[in-house]
Design an enzyme around this catalytic site. Structure first.
Site, PDB file in Angstrom:
ATOM      1  N   ASP A   1      -9.569   0.829  -5.358  1.00 31.56           N
ATOM      2  CA  ASP A   1     -10.435   1.487  -4.375  1.00 31.56           C
ATOM      3  C   ASP A   1     -11.782   1.872  -4.971  1.00 31.56           C
ATOM      4  O   ASP A   1     -12.722   2.165  -4.245  1.00 31.56           O
ATOM      5  CB  ASP A   1      -9.742   2.746  -3.846  1.00 31.56           C
ATOM      6  CG  ASP A   1      -9.101   2.494  -2.503  1.00 31.56           C
ATOM      7  OD1 ASP A   1      -9.697   1.776  -1.690  1.00 31.56           O
ATOM      8  OD2 ASP A   1      -7.997   3.011  -2.271  1.00 31.56           O
TER       9      ASP A   1
ATOM     10  N   MET B   1      -5.605  15.089  13.512  1.00 34.94           N
ATOM     11  CA  MET B   1      -6.713  15.257  14.456  1.00 34.94           C
ATOM     12  C   MET B   1      -6.243  15.288  15.909  1.00 34.94           C
ATOM     13  O   MET B   1      -6.764  16.050  16.715  1.00 34.94           O
ATOM     14  CB  MET B   1      -7.726  14.135  14.233  1.00 34.94           C
ATOM     15  CG  MET B   1      -8.959  14.223  15.088  1.00 34.94           C
ATOM     16  SD  MET B   1      -9.844  15.793  14.905  1.00 34.94           S
ATOM     17  CE  MET B   1     -11.063  15.374  13.701  1.00 34.94           C
TER      18      MET B   1
ATOM     19  N   GLY C   1      -9.851   8.942   7.976  1.00 32.89           N
ATOM     20  CA  GLY C   1      -8.409   8.932   8.230  1.00 32.89           C
ATOM     21  C   GLY C   1      -7.848  10.242   7.707  1.00 32.89           C
ATOM     22  O   GLY C   1      -8.515  11.278   7.775  1.00 32.89           O
TER      23      GLY C   1
ATOM     24  N   GLY D   1      -7.381  10.685   4.549  1.00 38.06           N
ATOM     25  CA  GLY D   1      -8.458  10.799   3.573  1.00 38.06           C
ATOM     26  C   GLY D   1      -9.741  10.404   4.296  1.00 38.06           C
ATOM     27  O   GLY D   1      -9.702   9.561   5.185  1.00 38.06           O
TER      28      GLY D   1
ATOM     29  N   GLU E   1      -7.867  -2.641   5.005  1.00 35.99           N
ATOM     30  CA  GLU E   1      -7.818  -2.738   3.544  1.00 35.99           C
ATOM     31  C   GLU E   1      -6.808  -3.792   3.103  1.00 35.99           C
ATOM     32  O   GLU E   1      -6.996  -4.471   2.097  1.00 35.99           O
ATOM     33  CB  GLU E   1      -7.414  -1.383   2.953  1.00 35.99           C
ATOM     34  CG  GLU E   1      -8.523  -0.346   3.073  1.00 35.99           C
ATOM     35  CD  GLU E   1      -8.014   1.011   3.496  1.00 35.99           C
ATOM     36  OE1 GLU E   1      -7.250   1.075   4.493  1.00 35.99           O
ATOM     37  OE2 GLU E   1      -8.387   2.003   2.871  1.00 35.99           O
TER      38      GLU E   1
ATOM     39  N   ASN F   1       0.884  -1.169   0.000  1.00 37.41           N
ATOM     40  CA  ASN F   1       0.000   0.000   0.000  1.00 37.41           C
ATOM     41  C   ASN F   1       0.922   1.218   0.000  1.00 37.41           C
ATOM     42  O   ASN F   1       1.456   1.597   1.038  1.00 37.41           O
ATOM     43  CB  ASN F   1      -0.880  -0.042   1.255  1.00 37.41           C
ATOM     44  CG  ASN F   1      -1.885   1.090   1.301  1.00 37.41           C
ATOM     45  OD1 ASN F   1      -1.858   1.988   0.456  1.00 37.41           O
ATOM     46  ND2 ASN F   1      -2.769   1.056   2.276  1.00 37.41           N
TER      47      ASN F   1
ATOM     48  N   ILE G   1      -9.173   8.308  12.590  1.00 36.74           N
ATOM     49  CA  ILE G   1     -10.000   9.203  13.412  1.00 36.74           C
ATOM     50  C   ILE G   1     -11.228   8.443  13.921  1.00 36.74           C
ATOM     51  O   ILE G   1     -11.559   8.487  15.110  1.00 36.74           O
ATOM     52  CB  ILE G   1     -10.432  10.444  12.605  1.00 36.74           C
ATOM     53  CG1 ILE G   1      -9.200  11.246  12.157  1.00 36.74           C
ATOM     54  CG2 ILE G   1     -11.383  11.326  13.417  1.00 36.74           C
ATOM     55  CD1 ILE G   1      -9.503  12.413  11.224  1.00 36.74           C
TER      56      ILE G   1
HETATM   57  P1  ADP Z   1      -4.484   7.249   6.435  1.00 36.64           P
HETATM   58  O1  ADP Z   1      -5.719   7.758   5.765  1.00 36.64           O
HETATM   59  O2  ADP Z   1      -3.243   7.969   6.025  1.00 36.64           O
HETATM   60  O3  ADP Z   1      -4.361   5.735   6.478  1.00 36.64           O
HETATM   61  P2  ADP Z   1      -5.141   6.980   9.251  1.00 36.64           P
HETATM   62  O4  ADP Z   1      -6.313   6.097   8.993  1.00 36.64           O
HETATM   63  O5  ADP Z   1      -3.968   6.404   9.943  1.00 36.64           O
HETATM   64  O6  ADP Z   1      -4.663   7.722   7.956  1.00 36.64           O
HETATM   65  O7  ADP Z   1      -5.697   8.217  10.105  1.00 36.64           O
HETATM   66  C1  ADP Z   1      -4.875   9.286  10.454  1.00 36.64           C
HETATM   67  C2  ADP Z   1      -5.711  10.239  11.295  1.00 36.64           C
HETATM   68  O8  ADP Z   1      -6.143   9.557  12.491  1.00 36.64           O
HETATM   69  C3  ADP Z   1      -4.953  11.473  11.747  1.00 36.64           C
HETATM   70  O9  ADP Z   1      -5.762  12.630  11.633  1.00 36.64           O
HETATM   71  C4  ADP Z   1      -4.699  11.177  13.209  1.00 36.64           C
HETATM   72  O10 ADP Z   1      -4.596  12.333  13.982  1.00 36.64           O
HETATM   73  C5  ADP Z   1      -5.963  10.419  13.579  1.00 36.64           C
HETATM   74  N1  ADP Z   1      -5.785   9.725  14.845  1.00 36.64           N
HETATM   75  C6  ADP Z   1      -4.961   8.684  15.109  1.00 36.64           C
HETATM   76  N2  ADP Z   1      -5.016   8.365  16.432  1.00 36.64           N
HETATM   77  C7  ADP Z   1      -5.880   9.239  17.004  1.00 36.64           C
HETATM   78  C8  ADP Z   1      -6.380   9.444  18.329  1.00 36.64           C
HETATM   79  N3  ADP Z   1      -5.967   8.687  19.329  1.00 36.64           N
HETATM   80  N4  ADP Z   1      -7.278  10.425  18.527  1.00 36.64           N
HETATM   81  C9  ADP Z   1      -7.691  11.213  17.514  1.00 36.64           C
HETATM   82  N5  ADP Z   1      -7.282  11.073  16.246  1.00 36.64           N
HETATM   83  C10 ADP Z   1      -6.380  10.106  15.977  1.00 36.64           C
END
Ligand code: ADP
Length: 411
Positions: free
Chosen positions: A150, A284, A210, A212, A382, A11, A329
């Site tokens: 996707d 976030m 996330g 995205g 995924e 990925n 998130i």
């Molecule tokens: P991607 O889309 O790159 O795979 P992720 O699914 O890992 O991203 O999501 C990343 C987001 O999740 C970021 O905005 C991060 O701040 C948020 N995030 C991760 N852990 C927490 C948490 N404990 N509380 C709030 N937001 C979180």
């Protein structure tokens, strides 16, 4: 598959390559890891086994790696950690399959050339998804590579859900809604009825939140509508993407602010969303810890837009039985889930605050027993979905090969 056969899943994003290794018929996770900071700063690699024990770590202080160098390193690492396993195929996450590809395909030079034509539709993802495929073709041409899209899960959406109100000569060029995060939604659609068989025919709105972020309406396991459209910039505000804006805004940027396409792309994809509104961060966690009013505004705007889209997707389904949170998130921010659910009370959503706060691991229901709409958290996976598609594709093509051989007339 033999017990020791395995599938590698790649990925790849703009600055990282995540990989996972799944083994056996059940596709148990054996190893996973990532190389981060490609092209920038100090590239870093780390990998863990199924128990979470670290099995590899390295960094490159001299110069950052590119995708090809990262793939070369990963091949070497995989070889030394295969432990007698045999790699049957590599499955890649490819963001855009366009009109032509709505199921997994063998990635050869011809497929790669066709997928490259879709780069303008997913400039932030498609080139980076394809880079490791090209690198593997050069480094190990004998390895079977399978592309999983996707967009594929959304390909069977009703015609109306896919249409823009544009003239046919534009639509015929493939300008329509595709929807993304399909591998995540397909996984959710499969996992929910496993967790509760009564949900097999449910009307579900799933939110993959996330970096995205999007939402998808699912009826009896089938995608019916989604917030992302022609590109992955539509719909909800995201980490750095703006989500839906009036198309008139783009005209204004061009005509009045004299911005060219590259500058507009940069604004909409990389300088907007949580980052643009807060002026602080796209992350976030950082925003939730900040007292700055603009950080609050960015979160409030995301919650508000999720609520509006929820109403719209529930309308597309003719009602709502289940709301699902997924992605970094969705899985981790109890505050965001609580805010979204408070706003969705009119739909019959009643969150259990205790379950929401002290969320147990795994696929969990977090709504009260008397909630009309069940609320679930499903951790995104995924990678497993890609492994499953790659396994099925490889088995099917091997069977076809065997059939082909037995059907050959004797010479
Ligand atoms: P991607 O889309 O790159 O795979 P992720 O699914 O890992 O991203 O999501 C990343 C987001 O999740 C970021 O905005 C991060 O701040 C948020 N995030 C991760 N852990 C927490 C948490 N404990 N509380 C709030 N937001 C979180």
């Amino acid at each position: 598959m033999q017990a020791k056969d395995c599938i590698v899943v790649i990925n790849a994003g703009s600055s990282s390559i995540k990989f996972s290794l799944f083994e056996g018929d059940a596709l148990d996770l054996a190893l996973k890891g990532k190389i981060e900071n490609l092209y920038q700063g100090q590239s870093r690699f780390s990998a863990v086994d199924a128990t979470g024990a670290v099995v590899g770590e390295r960094s490159w202080p001299e110069a950052p790696l590119d995708h090809a160098q990262a793939m070369a390193f990963l091949i070497g690492f995989a070889h030394s950690h295969l432990d007698g396993r045999k790699v049957v195929a590599i499955g890649h996450r490819i963001v855009h399959g366009g009109v032509d590809f709505s199921s997994p395909i063998r990635l050869d030079a011809d497929a790669l050339a066709r997928l490259e034509q879709l780069v303008p539709l997913a400039p932030l993802h498609q080139p980076h998804n394809l880079a490791p495929v090209r690198a593997m073709m050069a480094l190990a041409p004998e390895v079977v590579q399978v592309g999983c899209f996707d967009t594929a899960f959304h390909a069977q959406q009703p015609v109306l859900a896919q249409a823009f109100a544009l003239p046919p000569e534009i639509t015929e060029r493939g300008v329509r809604r595709y929807g993304f995060h399909g591998l995540s939604y397909e996984y959710i659609a499969q996992r929910l009825p496993q967790a509760d068989p009564r949900l097999a025919n449910a009307r579900v709105v799933a939110a993959h939140l996330g970096n995205g972020a999007s939402m998808c309406a699912i009826d009896s396991g089938r995608s019916m509508a989604s917030t992302m459209g022609f590109t992955a910039v539509d719909g909800l505000p995201m980490g750095t993407r703006c989500g839906a804006v009036d198309p008139g805004v783009v005209l204004y940027l061009m005509q009045e602010l004299k911005m060219d396409a590259a500058a507009i792309q940069q604004l909409l994809y990389q300088q907007s969303g949580l980052l643009g509104v807060s002026g602080i961060s796209s992350d976030m966690r950082t925003l939730e810890q900040s007292d700055a009013p603009r950080a609050r505004l960015a979160i409030d705007l995301m919650v508000y837009r999720i609520g509006r889209e929820l109403g719209s997707l529930a309308a597309a389904l003719g009602g709502l039985d289940v709301l699902v949170f997924s992605g970094g998130i969705g899985e981790n921010s109890a505050a965001l889930r609580a805010a979204v659910c408070a706003q969705a009370q009119w739909l019959g959503v009643a969150l259990d605050p205790e379950l929401n706060r002290a969320l147990p691991a795994g696929v969990v229901r977090i709504s009260r027993a008397d909630s009309k709409v069940a609320v679930w958290v499903v951790p995104a996976n995924e990678e497993w979905m890609i492994a499953r598609h790659t396994q099925a594709f490889t088995l099917a093509s091997n069977q076809a090969k065997i059939r082909g051989l037995t059907l050959m007339p004797p010479s």
